[in-house]
Scaffold this active site. Structure first.
Site, PDB file in Angstrom:
ATOM      1  N   GLY A  21      -7.755  -5.996  11.839  1.00 32.02           N
ATOM      2  CA  GLY A  21      -8.353  -7.324  11.916  1.00 32.02           C
ATOM      3  C   GLY A  21      -9.407  -6.692  13.354  1.00 32.02           C
ATOM      4  O   GLY A  21      -8.815  -5.839  14.090  1.00 32.02           O
TER       5      GLY A  21
ATOM      6  N   ARG B 134       1.492  -1.531  -0.228  1.00 35.13           N
ATOM      7  CA  ARG B 134       0.096   0.072   0.146  1.00 35.13           C
ATOM      8  C   ARG B 134       0.438   1.283   0.073  1.00 35.13           C
ATOM      9  O   ARG B 134       0.224   2.584  -0.040  1.00 35.13           O
ATOM     10  CB  ARG B 134      -1.151   0.209   1.065  1.00 35.13           C
ATOM     11  CG  ARG B 134      -1.947  -1.136   1.713  1.00 35.13           C
ATOM     12  CD  ARG B 134      -2.574  -1.412   2.189  1.00 35.13           C
ATOM     13  NE  ARG B 134      -1.595  -2.365   2.692  1.00 35.13           N
ATOM     14  CZ  ARG B 134      -2.208  -2.319   4.563  1.00 35.13           C
ATOM     15  NH1 ARG B 134      -3.202  -2.111   5.034  1.00 35.13           N
ATOM     16  NH2 ARG B 134      -2.206  -4.009   5.086  1.00 35.13           N
TER      17      ARG B 134
ATOM     18  N   GLU C  92      -9.654 -11.025  10.455  1.00 33.76           N
ATOM     19  CA  GLU C  92      -9.494 -10.070   9.852  1.00 33.76           C
ATOM     20  C   GLU C  92     -10.348  -8.877   8.747  1.00 33.76           C
ATOM     21  O   GLU C  92     -11.118 -10.089   8.125  1.00 33.76           O
ATOM     22  CB  GLU C  92      -7.827 -10.244   8.533  1.00 33.76           C
ATOM     23  CG  GLU C  92      -7.107 -11.160   8.971  1.00 33.76           C
ATOM     24  CD  GLU C  92      -6.338  -9.828   9.160  1.00 33.76           C
ATOM     25  OE1 GLU C  92      -6.147  -9.075   9.248  1.00 33.76           O
ATOM     26  OE2 GLU C  92      -6.331 -10.059  10.565  1.00 33.76           O
TER      27      GLU C  92
HETATM   28  C1  UD1 Z   1      -1.622  -7.334  10.895  1.00 30.41           C
HETATM   29  C2  UD1 Z   1      -2.869  -8.563  11.549  1.00 30.41           C
HETATM   30  C3  UD1 Z   1      -4.092  -7.432  11.659  1.00 30.41           C
HETATM   31  C4  UD1 Z   1      -4.433  -5.853  12.223  1.00 30.41           C
HETATM   32  C5  UD1 Z   1      -3.166  -5.000  11.886  1.00 30.41           C
HETATM   33  C6  UD1 Z   1      -2.337  -4.115  12.726  1.00 30.41           C
HETATM   34  C7  UD1 Z   1      -2.355 -10.515  10.530  1.00 30.41           C
HETATM   35  C8  UD1 Z   1      -2.879 -11.362   9.776  1.00 30.41           C
HETATM   36  N1  UD1 Z   1      -3.165  -9.485  10.406  1.00 30.41           N
HETATM   37  O1  UD1 Z   1      -2.360  -7.058   9.619  1.00 30.41           O
HETATM   38  O2  UD1 Z   1      -5.279  -8.413  12.694  1.00 30.41           O
HETATM   39  O3  UD1 Z   1      -5.139  -5.377  12.932  1.00 30.41           O
HETATM   40  O4  UD1 Z   1      -1.753  -6.123  11.793  1.00 30.41           O
HETATM   41  O5  UD1 Z   1      -1.499  -3.199  13.002  1.00 30.41           O
HETATM   42  O6  UD1 Z   1      -2.403 -10.616  10.974  1.00 30.41           O
HETATM   43  N2  UD1 Z   1       4.699  -9.295   7.590  1.00 30.41           N
HETATM   44  C9  UD1 Z   1       5.908 -10.248   7.958  1.00 30.41           C
HETATM   45  N3  UD1 Z   1       5.766 -11.427   7.669  1.00 30.41           N
HETATM   46  C10 UD1 Z   1       5.171 -11.529   6.194  1.00 30.41           C
HETATM   47  C11 UD1 Z   1       3.688 -10.581   6.232  1.00 30.41           C
HETATM   48  C12 UD1 Z   1       4.122  -9.494   7.181  1.00 30.41           C
HETATM   49  O7  UD1 Z   1       6.617 -10.576   8.585  1.00 30.41           O
HETATM   50  O8  UD1 Z   1       4.675 -12.925   5.517  1.00 30.41           O
HETATM   51  C13 UD1 Z   1       5.356  -8.406   8.429  1.00 30.41           C
HETATM   52  C14 UD1 Z   1       5.413  -6.771   7.833  1.00 30.41           C
HETATM   53  O9  UD1 Z   1       6.342  -6.357   7.370  1.00 30.41           O
HETATM   54  C15 UD1 Z   1       4.411  -6.022   9.111  1.00 30.41           C
HETATM   55  C16 UD1 Z   1       3.693  -6.771  10.243  1.00 30.41           C
HETATM   56  O10 UD1 Z   1       4.233  -8.060   9.070  1.00 30.41           O
HETATM   57  O11 UD1 Z   1       5.251  -5.268   9.468  1.00 30.41           O
HETATM   58  C17 UD1 Z   1       2.394  -6.755   9.851  1.00 30.41           C
HETATM   59  O12 UD1 Z   1       1.860  -7.048   8.046  1.00 30.41           O
HETATM   60  P1  UD1 Z   1       0.903  -6.307   7.422  1.00 30.41           P
HETATM   61  O13 UD1 Z   1       0.516  -6.769   5.760  1.00 30.41           O
HETATM   62  O14 UD1 Z   1       0.874  -4.995   6.995  1.00 30.41           O
HETATM   63  O15 UD1 Z   1      -0.278  -6.643   8.334  1.00 30.41           O
HETATM   64  P2  UD1 Z   1      -1.815  -5.645   8.115  1.00 30.41           P
HETATM   65  O16 UD1 Z   1      -2.583  -5.876   7.234  1.00 30.41           O
HETATM   66  O17 UD1 Z   1      -1.407  -4.260   8.575  1.00 30.41           O
HETATM   67 CA    CA Z   2       0.023  -2.925   9.444  1.00 29.85          CA
END
Ligand code: UD1
Ligand code: CA
Length: 475
Positions: free
Chosen positions: A146, A18, A161
């Site tokens: 979420g 995003r 989510e």
């Molecule tokens: C996530 C949560 C959501 C919460 C939000 C809070 C999940 C499925 N959802 O959503 O419930 O409200 O954070 O900010 O967890 N990341 C990894 N590996 C991956 C995917 C993501 O390390 O495979 C890391 C990203 O770099 C990031 C964090 O995890 O720092 C959160 O990932 P992001 O994709 O931003 O999740 P949200 O959609 O924000």
């Molecule tokens: Ca996030």
């Protein structure tokens, strides 16, 4: 003191789609530091036995930033299985042997969350005896987060989510902040059972809540006291919001430490800047990098300083400066451009429309107006005339100019480097100094002026100039 029963896992493997950026999300800057560096700084304050950072997208760039912020952090590579649940799973595999205790999970994109809030959360988790705890918040706009689904008795049931939520669930105002504490053994056992069957095809860490409950373990939701602390950064608008909030905190912190800041809204100060008491900052000022400002100095308005050192009582007005050192009581601006290697001595002056680069200007020496001074050394008590240019570049190489002490150079000079002007020398207005000027000499090389009497009357008859000359009576 280190907490031997605490490990912190920071999730930083995601791309941050995003943001629509070639730079990984967690490397975008906030108050001069990458987003993830703020999270690492908080983790360090918690004195955990281990801090692990999970990386994948732009792996080397993110890993370098993590190591720069916290050299002790263990870098964990996430494999191709996507999702926050998988990220934590690979982190557990990398946990040093013998560790047993709580795993605190932080999102690498939630930079404002502070150690005090996390300590309270951990205390609530440990005190309640749950297998897992989730930090929750009620945000003015829960879009994208979420949602926290509670049962009829108010207890935490699961997290859904937004992309997987029903209409009723989307209407829930309480959100998952992405901060969790889990007992290691329960986490390890249940993570394995989580699948990727959801709208995003990812292994969601959020599914741990239902997984633990299904296994008969207690999971608790702990509301955060200050919801703005947990806002995540997913796009550039959120980045700007977080930057403004953090900046307001930084400005206020300096104000309470004795710095006058007239206009917090237009003053931007990196976390890495140091200000002494009784510094005064005027509107429109940005202080960046390793900039330090000593007591009594006045900075601004409309000034940007990057990695600068400003001495006591100096004034720097409407100036752009990088890697410059300004001495005590010196004055800079308005409208000065100081490039790297500028060193201005005590009570010296760099004035209006002056550009400097790699220039050491000694105590009480002045370059007051309209000049370019590069690769130059000026002694003490000298005055460089208005409109002076150091011609330091011959098209191939750069050369230096040396101006001694107590020198007076005329207006509109060119110093064609390499050239030296000795102590106490003078140069005439309009001199192109191509040869060294010995101490105490006057250098002049402009052609003698000739006045051709009556030229206007003869060549421009009938003009206003001719009439004015005739009427002046001293033609
Ligand atoms: C996530 C949560 C959501 C919460 C939000 C809070 C999940 C499925 N959802 O959503 O419930 O409200 O954070 O900010 O967890 N990341 C990894 N590996 C991956 C995917 C993501 O390390 O495979 C890391 C990203 O770099 C990031 C964090 O995890 O720092 C959160 O990932 P992001 O994709 O931003 O999740 P949200 O959609 O924000
Ligand atoms: Ca996030």
């Amino acid at each position: 003191m280190t907490d031997p029963r605490l490990a912190v896992v920071i999730l930083a493997a995601g791309q941050g789609t995003r943001m629509k950026s070639a730079t990984p999300k967690v490397l975008h800057k906030l108050a001069g530091l990458p987003i993830v560096a703020h999270v690492l700084a908080t983790a360090r304050e918690l004195s955990a036995a281990h801090v692990l950072a999970v990386v994948r997208h732009e792996r080397d760039r993110v890993a370098d930033a993590v190591s720069a912020a916290l050299p002790d952090a263990i870098i964990v590579d996430q494999d191709e299985v996507p999702g926050t649940g998988r990220a934590v799973e690979v982190a557990l595999e990398a946990l040093p042997e013998g560790f047993d205790g709580d795993v605190l999970v932080l999102n690498g994109d939630v930079p404002l969350l502070d150690a005090a809030t996390l300590r309270e959360f951990l205390a609530a988790h440990r005190g309640g005896g749950a297998a897992g705890s989730v930090l929750t918040a009620v945000l003015p706009d829960p879009t994208g987060y979420g949602r926290i689904v509670r049962g009829a008795d108010g207890s935490l049931e699961r997290i859904v989510e937004q992309k997987d939520a029903s209409e009723d669930e989307v209407a829930i105002g309480e959100i998952n902040t992405g901060v969790y504490a889990f007992g290691l053994s329960g986490l390890r056992d249940r993570l394995a059972s989580i699948t990727t069957s959801n709208a995003q095809g990812e292994k969601y860490l959020t599914d741990m809540v239902a997984a633990l409950r299904d296994a008969g373990s207690a999971v608790s939701a702990v509301p955060v006291a200050e919801p703005w602390l947990v806002e995540g950064i997913n796009d550039r608008a959120q980045l700007a919001d977080a930057a403004a909030k953090l900046n307001a905190l930084i400005v206020r912190g300096w104000q309470l430490n004795g710095v006058t800041i007239q206009d917090p809204a237009t003053t931007w100060i990196d976390l890495t800047v140091t200000l002494a008491p009784d510094v005064e900052i005027l509107p429109g000022t940005q202080l960046q990098g390793a900039t330090t400002v000593a007591t009594g100095a006045v900075i601004g308005p409309d000034t940007t300083l990057v990695d600068c050192e400003i001495g006591e009582r100096a004034t720097v007005k409407r100036t752009d400066a990088t890697l410059a050192v300004i001495g005590e009581g010196a004055s800079v601006g308005p409208f000065s451009y100081l490039r790297p290697g500028t060193v201005l001595g005590r009570d010296g002056k760099i004035g209006t429309f002056v550009e400097t680069k790699n220039a050491r200007i000694g105590e009480r020496s002045k370059v007051p107006h309209l000049s370019y001074i590069g690769d130059t050394e000026v002694g003490v008590g000298s005055n460089v005339g208005a409109g002076t240019i150091t011609a330091n570049y011959d098209g191939v190489h750069k050369h230096s100019t040396v101006v001694g002490s107590h020198v007076r150079t005329g207006s509109h000079n060119v110093f064609v480097a390499p050239v030296r002007i000795g102590d106490g020398a003078y140069t005439g207005a309009g001199t192109v100094v191509r040869k060294d000027v010995p101490a105490g000499s006057l250098a002049i090389n402009v052609a003698p002026q000739r006045n051709i009497a009556g030229w206007v009357a003869a060549n421009r008859p009938g003009t206003d100039a001719a009439r004015a000359a005739a009427e002046s009576g001293d033609e």
